[in-house]
Design a protein around this motif. Structure first.
Motif, short mmCIF file in Angstrom:
data_model
loop_
_atom_site.label_atom_id
_atom_site.label_comp_id
_atom_site.label_asym_id
_atom_site.label_seq_id
_atom_site.Cartn_x
_atom_site.Cartn_y
_atom_site.Cartn_z
N ILE A 336 4.59 -9.57 -1.04
CA ILE A 336 4.56 -8.11 -0.95
C ILE A 336 3.13 -7.58 -1.10
O ILE A 336 2.91 -6.40 -1.34
N GLN A 337 2.15 -8.48 -0.92
CA GLN A 337 0.74 -8.13 -1.02
C GLN A 337 0.42 -7.35 -2.31
O GLN A 337 -0.31 -6.36 -2.30
N ALA A 338 1.01 -7.80 -3.40
CA ALA A 338 0.84 -7.11 -4.68
C ALA A 338 -0.58 -7.28 -5.22
O ALA A 338 -1.17 -8.36 -5.13
N LEU A 480 1.93 -2.26 -4.24
CA LEU A 480 2.80 -3.13 -3.46
C LEU A 480 2.82 -2.66 -2.01
O LEU A 480 2.65 -1.47 -1.73
N THR A 481 3.06 -3.59 -1.09
CA THR A 481 3.09 -3.24 0.33
C THR A 481 4.38 -3.76 0.96
O THR A 481 4.72 -4.93 0.81
N ASN A 482 5.08 -2.88 1.64
CA ASN A 482 6.26 -3.26 2.42
C ASN A 482 5.78 -3.45 3.86
O ASN A 482 5.50 -2.49 4.58
N SER A 483 5.65 -4.68 4.27
CA SER A 483 5.02 -4.98 5.56
C SER A 483 5.78 -4.38 6.74
O SER A 483 5.19 -4.08 7.78
N GLY A 484 7.07 -4.14 6.59
CA GLY A 484 7.84 -3.57 7.70
C GLY A 484 7.90 -2.06 7.68
O GLY A 484 8.40 -1.45 8.62
N SER A 491 6.38 5.04 4.82
CA SER A 491 5.27 4.53 4.02
C SER A 491 5.44 3.05 3.71
O SER A 491 6.53 2.60 3.37
N GLY A 492 4.31 2.33 3.81
CA GLY A 492 4.37 0.90 3.54
C GLY A 492 3.75 0.48 2.23
O GLY A 492 3.77 -0.70 1.90
N THR A 493 3.16 1.43 1.49
CA THR A 493 2.52 1.07 0.23
C THR A 493 3.07 1.92 -0.91
O THR A 493 3.43 3.08 -0.72
#
Length: 504
Positions: A336-338, A480-484, A491-493
């Motif tokens: 999740i690119q945390a 955190l990042t939601n890639s989808g 929003s993805g972050t």
């Protein structure tokens, strides 16, 4: 508070205020000690961190929960490196009032803006007010001076209450259209008062402060669709029974004139002292920075009935905030690119130690006030417990740190601080940012007093301890990042803010 008889007599002779013999007086102060308010309501509010790095903006809200009295507040922004004053002003709140403002940045550094109708002095409503670099080191490059306006913390102090019915109260009270008059003719009278002219201040409408303030903050990055938020750390002045109490009147004029007073009676800041401060080699440090009215009050100005000196005030305040260690969670999960930053802020450190930028001898760079001490009489900071890093930041070394994963495994002193191989964390600067496993632009984009912790685990929690109590507050900032998310139109972050837990 007790009147300074000589000052009152002189003021009467030169017309400092009318009718000295019949001058009004304040309600007697009753506060004897400080406590960190679990409910978030107090006389002093501290926002542990603000930033305008990496396109962030920081926003602040202050609420007067007092339904009867107005409030006169000192708002001061201090830099992350050495707690230098980079902007301060006075705010007046009426009962029920909420005041808001924001800090953003341009090529010249941070600037403050408020569109709020509450009265400020000077009047900065709707103006772009650049942070001031006068107290930063002359030897720094222009780029470094600008950068040192972009991070720090905020202190907000209830200097005095404003009594209903007075001219001051009437001009700060919001009218039916939602805006107070903020009449210059009334607010300008505040330039003639100080803590020794009790009669003049009481006649104007001032009274001793009762606190009842709450505060909130958030850090917003529009481009990255990320927000972090939290409550200001609140310090309450209470009586012996633990009830909310009145502090001493501590309002000063908001101008750059000399106070005309013995400033040693109003501040523990070692850079301002004419007696008592010492360098690292224990030689006397005298009046290294000339204080003026806008420097007062600070958080060490005697506020309690039990504090006759600023050193006693700074000691009790630091004791109220100090702890022996903090703990919190971190996340660096690649799925999740945390990313995680910890902010470790020490908002009362300046009253124990400051940096003398004009020093030509390394032994005279660190300046100490040896009378700011723990309840047991030990100093919070001294020459033996501090060092100076290559940026000129004053560092204090922690004793140990232990990091755990989420499955009960742990590594003691496992956070290797990069660059280098040291396994003990050093807190360098007033506001420290510890970036977890991130050598690039971290969550907050901090650069002034930032370190990288190369922890072993991907996710977990950790604890940082010190040899002696330190006034550390702050939070864990997790992004955190939601890639989808972005691909699907939302929003993805996301930002998570968890305040540090601590032990006394």
């Amino acid at each position: 508070m007790k009147k300074n008889v000589l000052a009152l007599s002189i003021a009467a002779m030169i017309g400092g205020f009318a009718g000295a013999a019949s001058a009004q007086t304040f309600t007697a102060p009753t506060a004897t000690k400080f406590e960190q308010s679990e409910g978030g309501v107090g006389h002093i509010l501290v926002v542990p961190y603000f930033t305008t790095q990496n396109d962030n903006m920081s926003v602040f809200h202050v609420v007067n929960t007092d339904t009867t009295n107005g409030k006169a507040l000192k708002v001061r922004f201090r830099g992350a490196a050495n707690s230098d004053d980079i902007l301060d002003f006075t705010v007046f709140l009426s009962p029920y009032d909420v005041w808001t403002g924001s800090v953003q940045a341009d090529a010249n550094g941070s600037y403050f803006m408020t569109a709020d109708n509450s009265c400020t002095y000077p009047n900065i409503h709707g103006q772009k007010v650049s942070f001031v670099q006068d107290r930063l080191a002359n030897g720094w490059t222009a780029e470094k001076r600008v950068n040192n306006t972009k991070e720090g913390y905020v202190e907000i102090l209830n200097m005095a209450d404003v009594k209903p019915g007075s001219d001051l109260f009437k001009t700060i009270k919001h009218a039916a259209n939602g805006a107070p008059a903020c009449a210059d003719s009334v607010l300008e009278r505040t330039l003639a008062i100080n803590p020794t002219t009790e009669g003049a201040a009481a006649t104007l409408g001032y009274d001793t402060p009762t606190g009842q303030l709450t505060g909130d903050w958030y850090i917003l990055n529009v481009a990255q669709t990320t927000t972090f938020s939290g409550a200001a750390t609140a310090i309450k002045a209470v009586d012996d029974a633990g009830a909310n109490a009145r502090g001493k009147f501590v309002a000063f004029p908001q101008d750059n004139q000399s106070t005309g007073l013995n400033n040693d009676l109003y501040t523990a800041d070692p850079l301002f002292k004419t007696t008592g401060a010492v360098f690292a080699d224990n030689s006397p440090a005298v009046n290294l920075v000339a204080a003026v009215n806008y420097d007062f009050p600070d958080l060490s100005t005697p506020y309690l009935t039990s504090t006759a000196t600023p050193e006693e005030q700074a000691s009790l305040l630091t004791q109220a905030v100090a702890n022996t260690g903090v703990s919190n969670q971190f996340a660096t999960d690649t799925l999740i690119q945390a990313k995680t930053d910890w902010v470790l802020s020490m908002p009362t450190r300046r009253y124990s130690v400051g940096a003398n930028y004009a020093a030509t001898d390394a032994k005279q760079y660190r300046v100490f006030n040896p009378l700011v001490v723990t309840a047991g009489g030990a100093r919070f900071f001294d020459a033996g417990s501090t060092t100076v890093d290559t940026d000129g930041n004053i560092c204090v070394t922690t004793t140990s740190n232990t990091f755990y994963d989420r499955e009960e495994s742990s590594v003691r002193n496992g956070a290797v601080i990069s660059p280098g191989t040291a396994k003990i964390i050093s807190l360098c600067g007033e506001v420290n940012v510890l970036a977890f496993k991130d050598t690039g632009t971290s969550v907050l984009g901090a650069t002034v007093a930032r370190q990288t912790a190369a922890v072993t685990y991907e996710n977990g929690w950790g604890q940082v301890n010190y040899t002696r109590p330190l006034p550390v507050v702050g939070s864990s900032f997790i992004k955190l990042t939601n890639s989808g998310g972005a691909a699907n139109g939302f929003s993805g972050t996301y930002g998570i803010t968890w305040p540090h837990r601590f032990s006394k």
